[in-house]
Design a protein around this motif. Structure first.
Motif, PDB file in Angstrom:
ATOM      1  N   UNK A  40      36.692  21.354  66.879  1.00 25.71           N
ATOM      2  CA  UNK A  40      37.680  22.395  67.101  1.00 25.71           C
ATOM      3  C   UNK A  40      38.849  22.269  66.153  1.00 25.71           C
ATOM      4  N   UNK A  41      39.591  23.372  66.045  1.00 22.36           N
ATOM      5  CA  UNK A  41      40.789  23.412  65.209  1.00 22.36           C
ATOM      6  C   UNK A  41      41.882  24.119  65.996  1.00 22.36           C
ATOM      7  N   UNK A  42      43.116  23.648  65.820  1.00 26.34           N
ATOM      8  CA  UNK A  42      44.260  24.231  66.524  1.00 26.34           C
ATOM      9  C   UNK A  42      45.392  24.472  65.539  1.00 26.34           C
ATOM     10  N   UNK A  43      46.152  25.543  65.771  1.00 18.57           N
ATOM     11  CA  UNK A  43      47.239  25.913  64.877  1.00 18.57           C
ATOM     12  C   UNK A  43      48.617  25.511  65.394  1.00 18.57           C
ATOM     13  N   UNK A  44      48.698  25.025  66.645  1.00 21.70           N
ATOM     14  CA  UNK A  44      49.983  24.568  67.176  1.00 21.70           C
ATOM     15  C   UNK A  44      49.738  23.499  68.238  1.00 21.70           C
ATOM     16  N   UNK A  45      50.811  22.883  68.684  1.00 21.36           N
ATOM     17  CA  UNK A  45      50.698  21.769  69.618  1.00 21.36           C
ATOM     18  C   UNK A  45      50.109  22.153  70.967  1.00 21.36           C
ATOM     19  N   UNK A  46      50.498  23.299  71.505  1.00 24.10           N
ATOM     20  CA  UNK A  46      49.969  23.737  72.793  1.00 24.10           C
ATOM     21  C   UNK A  46      48.474  24.021  72.705  1.00 24.10           C
ATOM     22  N   UNK A  47      48.049  24.642  71.620  1.00 24.19           N
ATOM     23  CA  UNK A  47      46.626  24.916  71.424  1.00 24.19           C
ATOM     24  C   UNK A  47      45.850  23.606  71.300  1.00 24.19           C
ATOM     25  N   UNK A  48      46.422  22.625  70.620  1.00 32.65           N
ATOM     26  CA  UNK A  48      45.769  21.316  70.476  1.00 32.65           C
ATOM     27  C   UNK A  48      45.583  20.653  71.839  1.00 32.65           C
ATOM     28  N   UNK A  49      46.607  20.710  72.683  1.00 30.16           N
ATOM     29  CA  UNK A  49      46.517  20.115  74.016  1.00 30.16           C
ATOM     30  C   UNK A  49      45.452  20.825  74.846  1.00 30.16           C
ATOM     31  N   UNK A  50      45.448  22.148  74.802  1.00 30.75           N
ATOM     32  CA  UNK A  50      44.454  22.927  75.560  1.00 30.75           C
ATOM     33  C   UNK A  50      43.038  22.634  75.097  1.00 30.75           C
ATOM     34  N   UNK A  51      42.842  22.634  73.777  1.00 31.96           N
ATOM     35  CA  UNK A  51      41.499  22.401  73.247  1.00 31.96           C
ATOM     36  C   UNK A  51      41.038  20.969  73.497  1.00 31.96           C
ATOM     37  N   UNK A  52      41.950  20.020  73.413  1.00 32.67           N
ATOM     38  CA  UNK A  52      41.580  18.625  73.670  1.00 32.67           C
ATOM     39  C   UNK A  52      41.111  18.446  75.106  1.00 32.67           C
ATOM     40  N   UNK A  53      41.762  19.126  76.042  1.00 38.66           N
ATOM     41  CA  UNK A  53      41.382  19.019  77.449  1.00 38.66           C
ATOM     42  C   UNK A  53      39.978  19.565  77.687  1.00 38.66           C
ATOM     43  N   UNK A  54      39.609  20.612  76.966  1.00 38.84           N
ATOM     44  CA  UNK A  54      38.294  21.239  77.133  1.00 38.84           C
ATOM     45  C   UNK A  54      37.215  20.537  76.310  1.00 38.84           C
ATOM     46  N   UNK A  55      37.531  20.258  75.052  1.00 41.64           N
ATOM     47  CA  UNK A  55      36.524  19.731  74.119  1.00 41.64           C
ATOM     48  C   UNK A  55      36.294  18.230  74.240  1.00 41.64           C
TER      49      UNK A  55
END
Length: 83
Positions: A40-55
């Motif tokens: 996965x790739x994220x463009x901001x800190x909140x997206x990174x946290x959300x994606x890390x929780x799922x992925x």
């Protein structure tokens, strides 16, 4: 990358950077290694946290200066959701 988190599929990495070109460059460099997969790739800190929780990646490569969250907050937030 942390400890012995390698799976049969290799290391699963999440990239987080607010610059799309940097995500592309780092992703292309890492994809040269057969034991690394970008999950996965994220463009901001909140997206990174959300994606890390799922992925549930094995590791995260993150720009320390991301929008939408304090520069030092993502690591502590990530530890809460994905130790």
């Amino acid at each position: 990358m942390q400890g012995d988190t390698q799976t049969s599929d290799g290391f699963r990495i999440l990239l987080a950077d607010d610059h799309g070109l940097m995500r592309q460059i780092v992703g292309a460099m890492l994809e040269r290694y057969p034991t690394v997969s970008i999950v996965g790739k994220a463009a901001d800190g909140m997206e990174a946290i959300s994606k890390a929780a799922v992925l549930k990646p094995d590791g995260i490569i993150m720009d320390i200066n991301l929008p939408k969250i304090d520069a030092l907050k993502p690591p502590s937030e990530l530890k809460q959701h994905s130790p």
